[in-house]
Design an enzyme around this catalytic site. Sequence first.
Site, PDB file in Angstrom:
ATOM      1  N   SER A 187      -2.999   2.762  -1.403  1.00 61.65           N
ATOM      2  CA  SER A 187      -2.287   2.376  -2.632  1.00 61.65           C
ATOM      3  C   SER A 187      -2.293   0.872  -2.891  1.00 61.65           C
ATOM      4  CB  SER A 187      -0.836   2.847  -2.578  1.00 61.65           C
ATOM      5  OG  SER A 187      -0.790   4.239  -2.700  1.00 61.65           O
TER       6      SER A 187
ATOM      7  N   LYS B 280      -4.019  -0.276  -5.938  1.00 59.92           N
ATOM      8  CA  LYS B 280      -3.541  -0.019  -7.307  1.00 59.92           C
ATOM      9  C   LYS B 280      -3.384  -1.274  -8.186  1.00 59.92           C
ATOM     10  CE  LYS B 280      -1.229   4.322  -6.022  1.00 59.92           C
ATOM     11  NZ  LYS B 280       0.080   4.901  -5.605  1.00 59.92           N
TER      12      LYS B 280
ATOM     13  N   TYR C 150     -10.846   7.968  -7.861  1.00 61.66           N
ATOM     14  CA  TYR C 150      -9.574   7.523  -7.291  1.00 61.66           C
ATOM     15  C   TYR C 150      -9.575   7.646  -5.766  1.00 61.66           C
ATOM     16  CZ  TYR C 150      -4.607   7.236  -6.274  1.00 61.66           C
ATOM     17  OH  TYR C 150      -3.385   6.871  -5.733  1.00 61.66           O
TER      18      TYR C 150
ATOM     19  N   TYR D 223       7.588   1.539  -4.790  1.00 65.90           N
ATOM     20  CA  TYR D 223       8.145   2.848  -5.163  1.00 65.90           C
ATOM     21  C   TYR D 223       9.662   2.785  -5.343  1.00 65.90           C
ATOM     22  CZ  TYR D 223       3.580   3.720  -3.191  1.00 65.90           C
ATOM     23  OH  TYR D 223       2.263   3.652  -2.892  1.00 65.90           O
TER      24      TYR D 223
ATOM     25  N   VAL E  32      -0.165   3.629   2.232  1.00 67.39           N
ATOM     26  CA  VAL E  32       0.164   4.617   3.261  1.00 67.39           C
ATOM     27  C   VAL E  32      -0.574   4.328   4.576  1.00 67.39           C
ATOM     28  CG1 VAL E  32      -1.642   6.262   2.644  1.00 67.39           C
ATOM     29  CG2 VAL E  32       0.525   7.112   3.567  1.00 67.39           C
TER      30      VAL E  32
END
Lengths: 594, 594
Positions: free
Chosen positions: A68, A71, A193, A245, A263
């Site tokens: 992530s 991103k 992705y 998050y 992660v």
Amino acid sequence: MSGTIISPIHDLLNDLHGRLQEERGGEVATYIPELGKADPEWFGVAVATLDGVLYEAGDTEVPFTIQSVSKPFVYALALQDRGMERVLQQVGVEPTGDAFNAVRLEPETGRPYNPMVNAGAIVTSSLVDGADAEARLDRILAGLSAFAGRPLAVDHKVLVSEAATGDRNRALAYLMHGAGSLRCDVDDSLTVYFAQCSTLVTTRDLAVMTATLAGGGVNPITGQQVVSVEAAAGALTVMATCGTYDYAGEWLMRAGLPAKSGVSGGLIAALPSQLGLGVFSPPLDPRGNSVRGVAACQELSGRFGLHLMRPTERPGPVFHRTLRGDTAHSSRVRCHDERAALTRAGRAIAVYEVRGDLAFNAAEEVVRTITADTESVRWVILDLLRAGRVQTVAATLLEAMAAKLGERGITMVVVDSEQGVPLPSAIVAATRDAALELCEDALLAAEDAARHSVSLHEQDLLRALDDDLVYALRDYLETRDYQPGERLVEDVAALAFILSGGLAREVVVGGRAVRETSMGPGTAVGRLALLDDTGHAHRIVAEGPTRCEVLTTANLTRLERENARLVDALRWSIARALAARLHRADAENHALMR
Amino acid sequence: MSGTIISPIHDLLNDLHGRLQEERGGEVATYIPELGKADPEWFGVAVATLDGVLYEAGDTEVPFTIQSVSKPFVYALALQDRGMERVLQQVGVEPTGDAFNAVRLEPETGRPYNPMVNAGAIVTSSLVDGADAEARLDRILAGLSAFAGRPLAVDHKVLVSEAATGDRNRALAYLMHGAGSLRCDVDDSLTVYFAQCSTLVTTRDLAVMTATLAGGGVNPITGQQVVSVEAAAGALTVMATCGTYDYAGEWLMRAGLPAKSGVSGGLIAALPSQLGLGVFSPPLDPRGNSVRGVAACQELSGRFGLHLMRPTERPGPVFHRTLRGDTAHSSRVRCHDERAALTRAGRAIAVYEVRGDLAFNAAEEVVRTITADTESVRWVILDLLRAGRVQTVAATLLEAMAAKLGERGITMVVVDSEQGVPLPSAIVAATRDAALELCEDALLAAEDAARHSVSLHEQDLLRALDDDLVYALRDYLETRDYQPGERLVEDVAALAFILSGGLAREVVVGGRAVRETSMGPGTAVGRLALLDDTGHAHRIVAEGPTRCEVLTTANLTRLERENARLVDALRWSIARALAARLHRADAENHALMR
């Protein structure tokens, strides 16, 4: 003794790393089976400056998949390729307080809430340039590589593992496809992705990539403008509001830095204009953030006072010094009358020397101070040589001030040799000395006090001499005219009285002549004036058509023989002039040394 | 010509105000009936600097109820009274993407998501100090007044209207009471909350209140520390992530400033360390934000480059100048031997003059540059006089460097007369001249090159004289001893040769003696040395036990009569010494003027 010392920044980072290595909390993520193979002891910390200097501690060269943490970088690429308005149509930027894999879309638009949750990231990677999945993946890999400053590759084992366990992401993609926010093929977009997430990086890469965002899209190692300033700022903004998050708000409270976690244990944090931080340590807390990563960022932020919302220390005064032209003078040697005029009227020249950076607050103080005290001022010299960075807001305010001063008949001269601050309403000078000379000349002209020609008996060195001595001296002098740029050869001219025009003293530095100072009508130069036999490489040249009365070396020898009293009187007069100039130089130096 | 000029900042603000006044979009809120009476034409803009200067345009003195703009301030008061951990137990800080009056609590904790939605604000106002509702309201009113720097009062008409239409807030309060996150009486907490929202402020107040947050809790007008730095930063952080409800993310993308809007048309935005902005204009967009307010903030942010996530301009070089002690000298007048030793060994003294602010990046460059070049360096002078603010991170790194240099036998001397940067491992000097003199003395001592006593025939002025002249001079000299602080009276001493000890030249400024320069053994002072009759108010005093050979005025008169050749030789020697010193002063001045 070696010439270099291990940087204290390395020491601080090593100390932090050593302490946090002992932290045993958190669990390595296993929902992508390949990630479960990570060693929980792995721990790297790297800081990259905007100059491309790296400080590292621990396992900063262990490769891992970016997950992530990709991103914000891909979001920056999408902003770069499509522009903000277009990207906003398909992906929102509102933090949700949801977990990373939440299945929730904006009710009215069907947009994913933001590009930091998986749903938003899947749409984002479909928005980069490229006609098909392969082209988009190429664009993303090339873009991430440009951020890192080296070619990156995909870890195919993790990619396979990722694809095999991506049910929830598949579900998200289908939901968004149904809602119209994901506009390309679902399988294609997931292929891109998953590959994006499986790109291999090191902690060092993360630091460089993040410094690229912090530096307005410029990679600090390669110098490449990877994305625009706006795109980089956009990525940092979503990192600030949604980077961790459902911990994003508390993260910003505690660390005060835009950040993004992944992660696989990666964590990045940026301080805009300052630095990029990369941390890697696989064990995660229940919210999915690297335990050692969070601890390292928060400690660095707290210890170094990096919290974006905390004010930095109160600034000192914005002016190092303010002077007026009656006490601060250029180095030009002027005759008695001009010196007297400058002492009398010099307060019309105001000199402001700025220190520190010029952001809004400091620029406001500069503008307020200068505009509040324009009584009798006709020239404002703003010396920016010792200022730090001049921000856009400061340049805007300074230019507005220059224009307003101009309307009031006040000329602004800015001393700025490096920054090139755009100030079309001001005159630019390279040194303060040049600025002062320029303003003094203008002031003398305005006061009708400029001495364009000075007769022999008015010469500074001769004013105190008896008339008969000056009369006697005439016989030993020869009138010489010099063309602009012509050199006065001092082996021939023991003493030259300047009648009109002017001379410059140049120092030869590295083969190049640098104007050190200048002399006007009424003053004198030459070996007899004693300043010329000190062994320094300098030379005297005419600055315009210049007329002098010259005492040649041959005539001096004759004069010494024929009129010792006149030579003594000349020498004494020269010594007194030197002493007066030294006193002024001492006082000026003393002021400047403070 | 008057002494002041209308500030260009006023011009810019007036221009902005004039253009945005024409904006006709949005609707005045009516759900609280009293608010519906607002004039949609009202429009005020105010900027407050951290120095307490106000720039205003439009209706900045129209009172209106603060409404939701009170939330970050009361949150700061709660943080101040209870501490962050305690407040976080009852109110989260996660942005939700929800509207201001959303009925949603964190499922696990029953906490409202953040203090910027009504639910969180109701709990927040129950958390400030106070045993009962009345005491808490007093605390809030006093706190808001301290933020504004003047006493604020509640508008009772609006309060009644607010209470009469507060069904949804009542429902929220009961839900939270049931969930355990609101721990005091529901009616009490709503009474306090409604009164808080009904507090009357002006646009000007909003700017000052926001500048207080931007300045780390210090009110820029009153100077009062209203809340701690941490509490102010906490309020700014929730403004950044949740300040404009479901527009918060996009707001931060576009304006890049922590902000808070309210239903009465107020809007605040802060740039930490720089400024507070207050806008008031009642017509709201569908999300409840003032239309003109949003436009004004976004324009100011864009035009002035205030976006927190955009890098400021690339800095120039962090050093204005670096010098070594073989070319840069203190103003102390030293004898020939000491000058020669400094020219030979002076590279052991390294002088670094810092420009601009010192945040992480600049401090890192300072530390990296200095530690990379310590070959043959034994003293490092770090001149911070022209540096701007020195941030915590910079002070930490500089101190770590000073300690490391110390371990390597290198002394760091910091020139810092104002900021008081805490550097326990460095020596502090008030001026660079003092720092240089200190290092030169240490270097001469280390090199065993300090001349503690210089005999008559070794005196600088007499070195070039024939022995018979020096011998003849002896008969006219008298040995004098001066105690520390004792003044050398120049009417008596025409010329004083310093044999041992030292003299200082002091300038009397405003009745106070300021040490301008000093002279060591082997050098001479006195009226005959010509520097003393220029009319400046200065005096010569002994700096330690000092022995001189003095040519008194009486003896000079006798000497002039008896040995004109000796006097001429002395004068000529003095003139040459003056010329050499002037040349050095010119060169130094020339370097300093750049």
